[in-house]
Structure formats: C-alpha cells, structure tokens
Design an enzyme around this catalytic site. Structure first.
Site, PDB file in Angstrom:
ATOM      1  N   CYS A 170      30.188 125.204-113.021  1.00 58.58           N
ATOM      2  CA  CYS A 170      30.415 126.675-113.437  1.00 58.58           C
ATOM      3  C   CYS A 170      31.595 127.096-114.189  1.00 58.58           C
ATOM      4  O   CYS A 170      32.829 126.947-113.486  1.00 58.58           O
ATOM      5  CB  CYS A 170      30.112 127.693-112.148  1.00 58.58           C
TER       6      CYS A 170
ATOM      7  N   GLU B 100      37.199  92.713 -89.255  1.00 62.69           N
ATOM      8  CA  GLU B 100      36.835  93.911 -90.137  1.00 62.69           C
ATOM      9  C   GLU B 100      37.532  95.285 -89.463  1.00 62.69           C
ATOM     10  O   GLU B 100      37.247  95.273 -87.939  1.00 62.69           O
ATOM     11  CB  GLU B 100      35.300  94.169 -90.172  1.00 62.69           C
TER      12      GLU B 100
ATOM     13  N   LYS C 164      27.299  91.728 -90.125  1.00 64.81           N
ATOM     14  CA  LYS C 164      28.169  91.680 -91.139  1.00 64.81           C
ATOM     15  C   LYS C 164      28.664  93.352 -91.311  1.00 64.81           C
ATOM     16  O   LYS C 164      27.913  94.517 -91.715  1.00 64.81           O
ATOM     17  CB  LYS C 164      27.311  91.456 -92.771  1.00 64.81           C
TER      18      LYS C 164
ATOM     19  N   SER D  97      33.795  85.828-101.405  1.00 62.39           N
ATOM     20  CA  SER D  97      32.455  86.414-101.232  1.00 62.39           C
ATOM     21  C   SER D  97      31.460  85.399-100.432  1.00 62.39           C
ATOM     22  O   SER D  97      31.521  84.086-100.751  1.00 62.39           O
ATOM     23  CB  SER D  97      31.765  87.218-101.985  1.00 62.39           C
ATOM     24  N   LEU D  98      30.471  86.042 -99.874  1.00 62.59           N
ATOM     25  CA  LEU D  98      29.153  85.102 -99.377  1.00 62.59           C
ATOM     26  C   LEU D  98      27.973  85.418-100.247  1.00 62.59           C
ATOM     27  O   LEU D  98      27.905  86.382-100.886  1.00 62.59           O
ATOM     28  CB  LEU D  98      28.671  85.790 -97.918  1.00 62.59           C
TER      29      LEU D  98
ATOM     30  N   ARG E 287      41.859  92.664 -97.456  1.00 58.84           N
ATOM     31  CA  ARG E 287      41.339  91.606 -98.304  1.00 58.84           C
ATOM     32  C   ARG E 287      41.929  91.930 -99.799  1.00 58.84           C
ATOM     33  O   ARG E 287      42.047  90.987-100.595  1.00 58.84           O
ATOM     34  CB  ARG E 287      39.771  91.926 -98.326  1.00 58.84           C
TER      35      ARG E 287
END
Length: 713
Positions: free
Chosen positions: A460, A168, A113, A89-90, A134
């Site tokens: 309900c 992406e 991003k 991660s960044l 990823r």
C-alpha cells in the site's frame, strides 16, 4: 526430420536444466544462508527430482548443479572453518518399499531426521573445544560460544581423548510457540522452528541464544582417539583410535555417545522383516513429537560394510533419508483474500472449500507473495491440492485446473478437440486469473508491486493507511523511542479502532478513557494504573528519542542522536534546516536530508509535533567543554564485550563523546572494535585490507580514554 526433433527436444531439456539449476540454487541460498523461503519444501523436492531425471536423460550436469553441490556458503558474520571431513547430503526416497529394498538383507539403524541446524562438536581432554555449523558441507561457521548455552549439551564428558561428533541443534515446537506467543506483531513472528533455530544458533551475542532453549541431539560419531596415534580407516563414521565395538556398529556408537552424556536421536535397529512396522511406529509419534523433524534416516549398522560401498559425488552409500509423503487433499478455490499488514505489505490468502489435513480442518492458506500467486496461475473455482508443510503450515501444492489447461494447450488437432468436447460448459468457460488489487483493502489507497531479492510483493502506498498507523504508534512507544510499557501492538490496534488515539499526543490523554480501558479484556485496574504510570514517566524524555519515535524515513536512533547533537538539541533549528545544510553534515547525505526536510515541511506533521511537545519535558544534555573528544570519528563494534553490558552500551558511550558508530567497515572507519583481534571474520579482513586498525575492547578504552560500562565496574 526425426533427428531434428530429437535435437530440438534435447535443446529444450538443456534450457530446462539451466533454469532449474539457477532456481534451486537461489532457493538453497535463501533457505540456508538467509533464513527465508522462496518456495515450499514440496515444490523444491519436485523440481529437484525433475532436474535429476533430466540430468540422467541428457548426461548434462552443470558445475553448479545442486545435485552435486551441497548446501550454500556460510554467512560472513561469524568466523569460518573448513571441516576435516566433508559433510555430504543423503540420497532420499518417499517409498517405503524402496527403503526396504535398499537394505539388501543387511541390518540398519533407523532414526529421526531432525529439522534444525547440523553442528559438528570437537572435544579434547573431556572439554568442549569447538562447535562449527554445517555451512555448505565443506566450510562452516564457528559458534562455540553459542553452543555453550545449549540447554542439554554436556561441556564436560568422561572421555579424555579427542572426540568429534555431529548432531542437530533444534528448538522444540512448544518453545517455538512460546517465543512466537510473546511477539505481538504478526509480521514479526517466526515462520517455523527451523528458521528460529538457525538464527538463534548463529547469533553474535550468545545471551540471545541462551534465551531460545536450543537443544542438541547427537546422531553420528565422526572421530575418536585416545591420543595413541593409531589411525582408523576413513569414513568409519570417523577415524582414529576407537574402542572395540564402537568402531564396528552404529548402534554401539549411539550407546557410547549416550554414555558421554549426550542426548541422541531416537533410533531402532531394523531388518527387512521389521522395517515397515518401524516406519509406522515413527509415523504414529509425529503428532505428539515435540522436536521438529522432516523424515527418517537409515544407516547400515555394520560400519565396515558401509565404508566398502563408497560414495557418489554428493551422497554416501551407507545411508539414505526417508521423507514422509505429504498428505494431499483436492479442493476448490473460493476466493483470494488480501490481508494488509502493518508494514504496508499486502499478502494474498487463499480461501478454499475446507478439507481434513493431518487431523485438522483447513480452509485457508497463505500464498505469500505476488510471485507465488502468479506462478500458481490461480482463478476462482480452480481445483487445487493442499497440504501442510512439515505437517503444520497449510500450503497450496498444485493448481490442477491450470495444469490441465496447459496440457490442453500443448495438444493439437483431434486430441485437443476430443478433450474440449469432454468438458462441461462450466469448465469450458474462459478462466479469469485472480486480479491483483489496485487499491488497499484497508484504506483504499493505491497499491504497487515491489521486487526485492527476485520476489514480487504488493504494498500500500498510502502513508496514512490505518494499517501503517499501528506500526507508527508501535515504533513511537518502543524502548529506543518513548519507552512506554503496556502498549503492545495488539493493544494499540484496539485503541485506534476505538478512537482513543489518532496522533502521538493522544497517548498522553488515555486517562480520559479509564472506565473503557479497565473493562477491556486483558486489562483491569492494575494494568491500567501501570500503563498510566509508564506514560507519565515517558513525559520526561530527550529530543533524540522524540525524533526517532516520529518514524521519519531513514532516521534511525543513531541518526536522530547525530542530528540533535549537530543542532545543539534545538528542535526549531532542526525544523528550519534545508536539504543543503543537512546534506553537509558528516554521515547524513542527500537521501536522509531530503526525507527529514520533507517530513518537517508537512503542515500536518508540524501540527502533530507541536501538540506532542506540549505534553513533554524534553531534557537538554549539558555538554562540557572539551568533552567531545571523539567528534568526527567513526567506529564499528563487532563480537561480544566484557567491560560493557552490550554493544549498545559501548555505542552510547562513544556517542556521548561525539563519536559515531556504524554497522559496516568502510574507508571512513576510524577503527574496528573486536575482542577477537586475530579472527578471520569478514569485518576483520576488510579492516586489514583498508589499513584500518582492529582494536580489542581494552586497547580501544586505553587509546581513546573512555570509561568502562556497567559490566566493567
């Protein structure tokens, strides 16, 4: 005494660290592995920053802390594969000044991003060889077949060596709105483009992916070699034999990827003098930018310099993410509206004094569920802050009144007294937290709180609630039931409101309301005629469709077919069966048997079934002697097929021979049908562990003497 207080304070901080670690990991699992959200992005970021600060103050970092672990493990329906280079991660900031200071005088490349699903692509000999998600940063899911359907992805490129890149997968806002617009049921609509994209990319059937218009934007070149065997230094945004220039500068890597036919994320070269105006440039584009994004990425242009900085346990030091500061507005809560859905779920909706947010006037926001409502401690008149998640969906960020009350309770003595004196008589009044209704706002039936996956929601309990009736009619006209075209959920709701339909049989008498229907918005003579023709076609049907369409609890399409076969498609015998008889049927069990008998013992249900069957011509299939060659056998189908149009077609072929198809491998499974016989998928692994054969489609057809479907003819 001071030392004791310090120990007590540290103990409290330690407990807080444990709590935050568990909560954030649970939120990550929901977001990354289950495509759902249990908290807003704003809340997650705030808690994450609090955990980071506590870890710095105490020096305590748990082994499973989200500050050192990336993402969450991949789901098990697709084959898994370990990334050669871990995907970290960044680090991030919301301060423009911090972003500028981060440069330290070095040029960098700034880009969007994007908010989708990160994919790693591998090309060899100019052809796409592999696509992997990823996942958790170390292990991802292989989705190569799905990647082949991405609308803008080149499957052949000029470069003939080995190329690995990241990018992406996204679904645009316009495509997202189009897909949601085709879904009539509000509860079935997708929450945001990111969730829709994640589910689309990870489909087992890439035909579904192809219909979703998934696009791919490259943002990083990982590895590139021309089969010379020369190695590059690791983390140069890759390794291998990169061409001169491409190995040196990030902007040249972007240029090279464009030359290969990839669409790349929009990017600009920035320095300390230009970075702030470039951030402004991106911000000005947000309102009209059709691709979902949740900030910017800044990476040093000089690759060698970036490598020299190294990395932390979680973050590389050559790049940083910039997240937009959410536009917050303070307002006052006017009321909580309880919105009953067609599934029985009752959602709290906050109504507040209208405010301007991201260019539009907003006066209401979903509170989602009871857990979030209680967490916010809402009371009518409270001062709250609201924002738009991803600049789209209105959310409550914080309850300022509750926060102030908590702070006052934490104070003692003179300080608390001074604060109380400052308050007016109105704000000093005891706050009455929003009450959870005990009765449904639609039908007045009793409500109950149910907990699923650590989330409490209100339902309900009245099975005859009008909101649930719509859902029942929707199932009845669906493709696997009566298959009546032209009756969307919205249309059914109108017909129920107008009194046209009160039970299933009424659908076959809609011709009585011809004039009213033709005059309705969205209809007309042609639409009315098409509807009536579809209803008339539905009169000729089968008993399994009818049983499934009744909506009996736990009776799906497969169970309906199984029950009908057992009772030779004799409805009266089915209605007279007791729990003991039904429970003895292979694959039924006591739960299904009890639900079926309870439904068939209800006099009102029997009356409605009798009225319905008067309108139908129920076809009884002729079962040739000796044709039930798969009777008593149970199969599981996974992956894509080549000889059948889809898994449903193969499933129907198996059921026609008396076999059963289930969704999971158990000790009772006869065999698993999977064309990827050698894959390491969870179903293959479980089948091998249980000693159950894994057969390809051709092997199965040959062994069980089954004819191919339409796709194989």
């Amino acid at each position: 005494m001071v030392e004791g207080m310090m120990q007590s304070e540290k103990a409290e901080k330690t407990e807080r660290i444990k709590y935050l670690t568990e909560l954030l990991n649970r939120a990550s699992k929901a977001y990354y592995a289950q495509d759902r959200e249990i908290m807003s992005n704003l809340e997650y970021d705030g808690l994450y920053e609090e955990l980071e600060q506590l870890e710095k103050e105490t020096g305590i970092v748990l082994a499973n802390s989200p500050t050192i672990n990336v993402g969450y493990e991949a789901v098990e329906e697709l084959p898994k594969e370990r990334h050669e280079t871990p995907m970290l991660s960044l680090d991030k900031t919301k301060s423009r000044e911090e972003l500028r200071d981060w440069l330290q005088g070095h040029p960098a490349v700034m880009s969007w991003k994007l908010d989708g699903l990160t994919i790693v692509l591998t090309y060899r000999g100019g052809k796409l060889e592999k696509a992997v998600t990823r996942g958790n940063g170390e292990i991802g899911e292989v989705i190569t077949n799905n990647a082949l359907t991405f609308v803008n992805l080149p499957i052949g490129i000029p470069f003939q060596g080995e190329l690995v890149l990241r990018g992406e997968a996204v679904i645009s806002y316009s495509d997202f709105e189009k897909i949601n617009g085709e879904i009539e049921e509000a509860d079935a609509k997708y929450k945001n483009p990111r969730n829709l994209c994640s589910g689309s990319v990870r489909q087992l059937n890439n035909e579904i992916t192809a219909k979703r218009n998934v696009r791919f934007y490259a943002f990083s070149l990982v590895d590139m070699r021309e089969n010379t065997g020369e190695e590059m230094p690791e983390d140069s945004a890759g390794k291998g034999d990169m061409k001169a220039g491409v190995r040196d500068l990030v902007e040249d890597q972007f240029r090279f990827l464009e030359e290969q036919g990839f669409e790349v994320v929009e990017h600009y070269l920035v320095e300390e003098e230009t970075i702030l105006e470039t951030v402004d440039l991106f911000q000005q584009k947000i309102d009209d930018y059709d691709i979902p994004s949740d900030g910017l990425v800044l990476i040093y242009n000089d690759i060698s310099y970036g490598i020299s900085l190294g990395r932390t346990a979680k973050f590389p030091r050559n790049a940083i993410a910039f997240k937009w500061a959410d536009e917050l507005r303070e307002t006052a809560l006017k009321e909580i509206e309880w919105s009953a859905s067609r599934t029985g779920l009752i959602n709290p909706v906050a109504i507040f004094e209208p405010v301007e947010l991201e260019g539009t006037t907003v006066g209401r926001a979903s509170v989602h569920n009871i857990s979030i409502l209680r967490g916010l401690q809402l009371a009518i008149g409270d001062r709250i802050t609201v924002y738009k998640a991803n600049m789209i969906i209105p959310q409550i960020a914080e309850n300022l009144t509750a926060k102030e009350t908590d702070r006052e309770e934490d104070c003692s003595g003179e300080e608390a007294a001074e604060m109380r004196i400052e308050k007016t008589s109105e704000t000093a009044a005891v706050r009455q937290l929003v009450e959870i209704p005990q009765f449904c706002p639609v039908c007045g039936g009793k409500t109950e709180i149910r907990q699923v996956n650590d989330v409490q929601s209100l339902y309900c309990t009245n099975e005859r609630c009008a909101a649930k009736q719509i859902k029942a009619f929707t199932l009845f006209v669906s493709r696997d039931a009566m298959n009546i075209d032209g009756l969307s959920e919205a249309t059914l709701e109108k017909f129920v409101d107008l009194g046209f339909i009160q039970e299933f049989a009424d659908l076959f008498h809609l011709d009585q309301y011809r004039e009213q229907i033709v005059a309705m918005e969205g209809f007309g003579e042609k639409s009315y005629r098409n509807l009536i023709e579809s209803i008339d076609r539905a009169r000729n049907t089968t008993l399994p469709r009818v049983i499934y369409g009744l909506g009996i609890a736990n009776i799906g399409s497969a169970n309906a077919k199984m029950l009908c076969r057992y009772f030779d498609h004799d409805l009266k015998r089915m209605q007279e069966a007791d729990v003991e008889t039904l429970s003895a049927i292979e694959g039924v069990g006591e739960v299904i048997a009890t639900a079926f008998v309870t439904y068939m013992r209800d006099e009102d249900n029997l009356r409605k079934i009798e009225n319905l069957t008067r309108e139908l011509v129920i076809q009884v299939p002729k079962v040739e002697e000796g044709s039930q060659t798969l009777s008593g056998l149970s199969f599981v189908i996974t992956g894509s097929l080549t000889r059948f149009a889809g898994r449903n077609e193969l499933k129907e072929a198996i059921e026609a021979k008396g076999g059963k198809v289930t969704g999971s491998v158990t000790g009772k499974t006869t065999c698993l049908i999977n064309n990827e016989v050698t894959s390491t998928s969870s179903k293959n692994k479980k089948a091998r562990d249980l000693g159950i054969p894994v057969l390809s489609e051709d092997e199965f057809l040959k062994q069980y003497d089954l004819k191919t479907g339409k796709a194989g003819e």
